[in-house]
Scaffold this motif. Sequence first.
Motif, PDB file in Angstrom:
ATOM      1  N   ASN A  67     -12.097 -21.814   2.880  1.00  0.00           N
ATOM      2  CA  ASN A  67     -12.605 -22.047   4.171  1.00  0.00           C
ATOM      3  C   ASN A  67     -11.511 -21.607   5.481  1.00  0.00           C
ATOM      4  O   ASN A  67     -11.909 -20.862   6.246  1.00  0.00           O
ATOM      5  CB  ASN A  67     -12.992 -23.613   4.656  1.00  0.00           C
ATOM      6  CG  ASN A  67     -14.391 -24.016   3.728  1.00  0.00           C
ATOM      7  OD1 ASN A  67     -15.082 -23.108   3.599  1.00  0.00           O
ATOM      8  ND2 ASN A  67     -14.130 -25.207   3.425  1.00  0.00           N
ATOM      9  N   ASP A  68     -10.294 -21.928   5.234  1.00  0.00           N
ATOM     10  CA  ASP A  68      -9.270 -21.383   6.133  1.00  0.00           C
ATOM     11  C   ASP A  68      -9.094 -19.975   6.271  1.00  0.00           C
ATOM     12  O   ASP A  68      -8.737 -19.602   7.262  1.00  0.00           O
ATOM     13  CB  ASP A  68      -7.663 -22.168   5.924  1.00  0.00           C
ATOM     14  CG  ASP A  68      -8.084 -23.769   6.253  1.00  0.00           C
ATOM     15  OD1 ASP A  68      -8.855 -24.066   6.750  1.00  0.00           O
ATOM     16  OD2 ASP A  68      -7.039 -24.474   6.062  1.00  0.00           O
ATOM     17  N   SER A  69      -9.183 -19.168   5.043  1.00  0.00           N
ATOM     18  CA  SER A  69      -8.999 -17.991   4.987  1.00  0.00           C
ATOM     19  C   SER A  69      -9.925 -17.336   5.846  1.00  0.00           C
ATOM     20  O   SER A  69      -9.649 -16.338   6.531  1.00  0.00           O
ATOM     21  CB  SER A  69      -9.218 -17.277   3.720  1.00  0.00           C
ATOM     22  OG  SER A  69     -10.178 -17.623   2.850  1.00  0.00           O
ATOM     23  N   GLU A  70     -11.311 -17.738   5.576  1.00  0.00           N
ATOM     24  CA  GLU A  70     -12.554 -17.045   6.367  1.00  0.00           C
ATOM     25  C   GLU A  70     -11.958 -17.506   7.862  1.00  0.00           C
ATOM     26  O   GLU A  70     -12.130 -16.340   8.780  1.00  0.00           O
ATOM     27  CB  GLU A  70     -13.491 -17.749   5.993  1.00  0.00           C
ATOM     28  CG  GLU A  70     -14.114 -16.888   4.817  1.00  0.00           C
ATOM     29  CD  GLU A  70     -15.627 -17.513   4.313  1.00  0.00           C
ATOM     30  OE1 GLU A  70     -15.852 -18.545   4.907  1.00  0.00           O
ATOM     31  OE2 GLU A  70     -16.123 -17.175   3.194  1.00  0.00           O
ATOM     32  N   ASP A  71     -11.693 -18.563   8.226  1.00  0.00           N
ATOM     33  CA  ASP A  71     -11.273 -18.997   9.713  1.00  0.00           C
ATOM     34  C   ASP A  71     -10.099 -17.918  10.183  1.00  0.00           C
ATOM     35  O   ASP A  71     -10.041 -17.664  11.308  1.00  0.00           O
ATOM     36  CB  ASP A  71     -10.628 -20.140   9.979  1.00  0.00           C
ATOM     37  CG  ASP A  71     -11.684 -21.154   9.708  1.00  0.00           C
ATOM     38  OD1 ASP A  71     -13.075 -20.871   9.726  1.00  0.00           O
ATOM     39  OD2 ASP A  71     -11.485 -22.370   9.425  1.00  0.00           O
ATOM     40  N   ASN A  72      -9.272 -17.184   9.232  1.00  0.00           N
ATOM     41  CA  ASN A  72      -8.259 -16.640   9.636  1.00  0.00           C
ATOM     42  C   ASN A  72      -8.603 -15.109   9.538  1.00  0.00           C
ATOM     43  O   ASN A  72      -7.831 -14.128   9.839  1.00  0.00           O
ATOM     44  CB  ASN A  72      -6.998 -16.772   8.644  1.00  0.00           C
ATOM     45  CG  ASN A  72      -6.297 -18.072   9.024  1.00  0.00           C
ATOM     46  OD1 ASN A  72      -6.342 -18.444  10.194  1.00  0.00           O
ATOM     47  ND2 ASN A  72      -5.715 -18.625   8.103  1.00  0.00           N
ATOM     48  N   GLY A  73      -9.967 -14.908   9.455  1.00  0.00           N
ATOM     49  CA  GLY A  73     -10.426 -13.455   9.118  1.00  0.00           C
ATOM     50  C   GLY A  73     -10.023 -12.657   7.969  1.00  0.00           C
ATOM     51  O   GLY A  73      -9.982 -11.554   7.771  1.00  0.00           O
TER      52      GLY A  73
END
Length: 107
Positions: A67-73
């Motif tokens: 989830n966090d990787s997607e939030d970071n693009g």
Amino acid sequence: MENLIINESHVSGRLLLTIEGTVNLYTSGDFEKKVYSAIKDHDTILDLSKVTTLSSSGIGVLMSAHNDSEDNGHKMYILNPAKDVKMALDSTGFSDVFNIIHSVNEI
């Protein structure tokens, strides 16, 4: 003592973390630090082919990191999960959430 070995390399413009050993309550802190450091700035491939055990704490790290990787693009991929890792992901119903690949050429 539980052993966890994490090696870092680059492949196809992405960061590859090769994880070997047990990811459980005792080792998940080190696992989390390394994975979070990677996903912050890179598309990341986690090679889980040599992981012997993946506990619920390890699955929690994977879910949050995804989830966090997607939030970071960025994207996070799981490469060749070992049989026990695949069973752990399947049993929780999270297999469909992750980008599971069998070769870096699939990206």
